[in-house]
Motif scaffolding. Sequence first.
Motif, PDB file in Angstrom:
ATOM      1  N   GLN A  43      -1.551  -3.071   1.649  1.00  0.00           N
ATOM      2  CA  GLN A  43      -1.272  -3.898   0.484  1.00  0.00           C
ATOM      3  C   GLN A  43      -1.849  -3.265  -0.779  1.00  0.00           C
ATOM      4  O   GLN A  43      -1.200  -3.258  -1.818  1.00  0.00           O
ATOM      5  CB  GLN A  43      -1.880  -5.282   0.708  1.00  0.00           C
ATOM      6  N   ILE A  44      -3.037  -2.713  -0.680  1.00  0.00           N
ATOM      7  CA  ILE A  44      -3.704  -2.177  -1.861  1.00  0.00           C
ATOM      8  C   ILE A  44      -3.283  -0.740  -2.154  1.00  0.00           C
ATOM      9  O   ILE A  44      -3.032  -0.381  -3.299  1.00  0.00           O
ATOM     10  CB  ILE A  44      -5.234  -2.283  -1.697  1.00  0.00           C
ATOM     11  N   LEU A  45      -3.153   0.094  -1.120  1.00  0.00           N
ATOM     12  CA  LEU A  45      -2.882   1.509  -1.340  1.00  0.00           C
ATOM     13  C   LEU A  45      -1.401   1.875  -1.355  1.00  0.00           C
ATOM     14  O   LEU A  45      -1.047   2.969  -1.751  1.00  0.00           O
ATOM     15  CB  LEU A  45      -3.596   2.354  -0.285  1.00  0.00           C
ATOM     16  N   GLY A  46      -0.555   1.002  -0.862  1.00  0.00           N
ATOM     17  CA  GLY A  46       0.863   1.306  -0.899  1.00  0.00           C
ATOM     18  C   GLY A  46       1.346   1.988   0.362  1.00  0.00           C
ATOM     19  O   GLY A  46       0.642   2.097   1.363  1.00  0.00           O
ATOM     20  N   ASN A  47       2.587   2.487   0.289  1.00  0.00           N
ATOM     21  CA  ASN A  47       3.246   2.979   1.502  1.00  0.00           C
ATOM     22  C   ASN A  47       2.967   4.431   1.830  1.00  0.00           C
ATOM     23  O   ASN A  47       3.543   4.951   2.771  1.00  0.00           O
ATOM     24  CB  ASN A  47       4.752   2.737   1.399  1.00  0.00           C
ATOM     25  N   LYS A  48       2.120   5.099   1.113  1.00  0.00           N
ATOM     26  CA  LYS A  48       1.827   6.495   1.437  1.00  0.00           C
ATOM     27  C   LYS A  48       0.689   6.641   2.438  1.00  0.00           C
ATOM     28  O   LYS A  48       0.710   7.501   3.293  1.00  0.00           O
ATOM     29  CB  LYS A  48       1.468   7.277   0.165  1.00  0.00           C
ATOM     30  N   ILE A  49      -0.316   5.801   2.350  1.00  0.00           N
ATOM     31  CA  ILE A  49      -1.521   5.988   3.154  1.00  0.00           C
ATOM     32  C   ILE A  49      -1.646   4.959   4.270  1.00  0.00           C
ATOM     33  O   ILE A  49      -1.919   5.306   5.416  1.00  0.00           O
ATOM     34  CB  ILE A  49      -2.774   5.949   2.242  1.00  0.00           C
ATOM     35  N   GLY A  50      -1.434   3.696   3.973  1.00  0.00           N
ATOM     36  CA  GLY A  50      -1.677   2.613   4.918  1.00  0.00           C
ATOM     37  C   GLY A  50      -0.915   2.711   6.230  1.00  0.00           C
ATOM     38  O   GLY A  50      -1.516   2.685   7.308  1.00  0.00           O
ATOM     39  N   PRO A  51       0.421   2.832   6.201  1.00  0.00           N
ATOM     40  CA  PRO A  51       1.172   2.866   7.465  1.00  0.00           C
ATOM     41  C   PRO A  51       0.845   4.078   8.335  1.00  0.00           C
ATOM     42  O   PRO A  51       0.769   3.962   9.560  1.00  0.00           O
ATOM     43  CB  PRO A  51       2.628   2.902   7.020  1.00  0.00           C
ATOM     44  N   TYR A  52       0.640   5.233   7.718  1.00  0.00           N
ATOM     45  CA  TYR A  52       0.374   6.428   8.515  1.00  0.00           C
ATOM     46  C   TYR A  52      -1.034   6.424   9.099  1.00  0.00           C
ATOM     47  O   TYR A  52      -1.252   6.883  10.224  1.00  0.00           O
ATOM     48  CB  TYR A  52       0.630   7.684   7.676  1.00  0.00           C
TER      49      TYR A  52
END
Length: 162
Positions: A43-52
């Motif tokens: 939620q805070i860092l966006g889709n570049k870091i969190g899902p991976y």
Amino acid sequence: MNKFKTFLVFLISFILQTTIFSKIDIFGANINIIIPAIVALSQILGNKIGPYGAMITGIIEDFLFTNLIGPRALSYFLIGSFVSSDRFNFAKDRPTGLVMTFFASIFNFLLLTLIYFIFTRQNNLMNYLPLPLLIESILNTLIYFVYYHIAKKIMYIPTYRI
């Protein structure tokens, strides 16, 4: 720098989950502190870091604790991708994160149960529904407050003025 901090948060969460929180049993439910971490960081860092980061945590968890490699990694990755998706444009505030954590806990359980049933023919669905699943979802939602506060304090989120 956020990648390293994210790695540390996931590593500490993984260690706490496997050593302490997996042993705590509250009305038949175990807390999964990795799901609130995934929701808060995505939620805070966006889709570049969190899902991976969530996917790597899931792969490590699968390698160490299950015979089937990939279900937790898939579940964690889908949760992180859904929360951080630009397509759905969720708010980045606490109430939205609470709702997302609650439903992510239920989604995680249902997806893992379905995958394990298909591949290993183990069916523990009726043993865990409805009270333990509801309790686990509520406890994960409460743990989300801690992760949201930690992520807001330690993560650098660049803001640009025009």
